[in-house]
Design an enzyme around this catalytic site. Structure first.
Site, mmCIF file in Angstrom:
data_model
loop_
_atom_site.group_PDB
_atom_site.id
_atom_site.type_symbol
_atom_site.label_atom_id
_atom_site.label_comp_id
_atom_site.label_asym_id
_atom_site.label_seq_id
_atom_site.Cartn_x
_atom_site.Cartn_y
_atom_site.Cartn_z
ATOM 1 N N GLU A 37 55.546 27.046 24.507
ATOM 2 C CA GLU A 37 56.465 25.996 24.078
ATOM 3 C C GLU A 37 55.756 24.647 23.972
ATOM 4 O O GLU A 37 56.070 23.834 23.094
ATOM 5 C CB GLU A 37 57.648 25.922 25.041
ATOM 6 N N GLU A 81 60.088 34.796 29.206
ATOM 7 C CA GLU A 81 61.056 34.352 30.215
ATOM 8 C C GLU A 81 62.124 35.392 30.525
ATOM 9 O O GLU A 81 62.586 35.496 31.671
ATOM 10 C CB GLU A 81 61.720 33.043 29.758
#
Length: 257
Positions: A110, A130
């Site tokens: 990210e 995640e």
């Protein structure tokens, strides 16, 4: 020299290195704040026109969120500017090149997506894993990956958490170039030099319009909503199980509650 990040000025270029190689440059609250302050200084310095961001060591760009720090009761929250001081920074008018020298997982990926250009070593790997630990890509992965490569391939990556090699990242479109590992920083500096050789006022104007496009697409609102959903997710049994299983190096036993 920062505690968790180092920086070096090379003319109008700032080279920033995430420097926690002992944990694969994973980030915790103190590191987020240190990076946020560094980007504040970068934005305010009229003699710095472009930055290159990379990770210390030859294994990782960044492993993302330091889950062991979280599981051990580590204190603190990310700054208002978000993960790595970048994921929720909406007004930076100077470009950042991510030189991804190894794996970029979760928040590490990210962070790269929050940069303007991604150059990757041929040894690099990317993932938003995640979901495997009871989280989701709340630090702009959901928004940025789906906007940068299209919704269908992004959703598949987000829902499976699978690893993507640099060549596939290039084919998907989130990697600009793939380089031999020993040529990565040379190419990143060359590209930064190319950007620094053109009008800095024109570059800032271009970035200003790109930032405005993010506003038109409600990026800020969507990221704030991600924070809200993440707060709710943290109250679930699956979140607690995912983080505990990661630390204990075992397969999670999901409860769906």
């Amino acid at each position: 020299m920062g505690e968790f990040v180092t920086s070096e000025r090379k003319g109008n270029i700032l080279v920033v290195t995430m420097n926690r190689p002992e944990v694969y440059n994973a980030m915790h609250a103190p590191m987020h704040h240190e990076m946020s302050a560094l980007w504040d200084d970068f934005a305010a310095d009229p003699d710095l026109w472009v930055a290159v961001l990379t990770g210390a060591g030859d294994k990782a760009f960044s492993a993302g969120n330091d889950l062991k720090y979280t599981a051990q009761g580590g204190k603190g929250t990310a700054p208002a500017t978000g993960f790595a001081g970048l994921s929720m920074r909406f007004d930076l008018e100077k470009p950042i090149i991510a030189a991804v020298n190894g794996f970029a997982m979760g928040g590490g990926f990210e962070t790269a997506l929050s940069c303007d250009i991604i150059l990757a070593a041929d040894t690099a790997k990317f993932a938003l894993p995640e979901v495997k630990v009871g989280l989701f890509a709340a630090a702009s992965g959901v928004q940025r990956l789906s906007r940068q490569i299209g919704r269908k391939p992004a959703v598949e990556m987000m829902l499976t958490g699978r690893h993507v090699l640099a060549d596939e990242g290039y084919r998907l479109g989130f990697v600009n170039e793939v380089l031999p590992a020993d040529k990565l920083m040379d190419r990143a500096m060359e590209m930064a030099g190319d950007i620094a050789s053109v009008s800095p006022s024109s570059v800032k104007a271009t970035k200003r319009v790109l930032n405005a496009m993010d506003d038109l697409e409600n990026l800020r609102s969507s990221l704030l909503y991600s924070r809200q959903v993440m707060s709710e997710l943290r109250t679930t049994e699956d979140f607690k199980e995912g983080v505990t299983a990661f630390v204990e190096k075992r397969k999670p036993e999901w409860k769906n509650r």
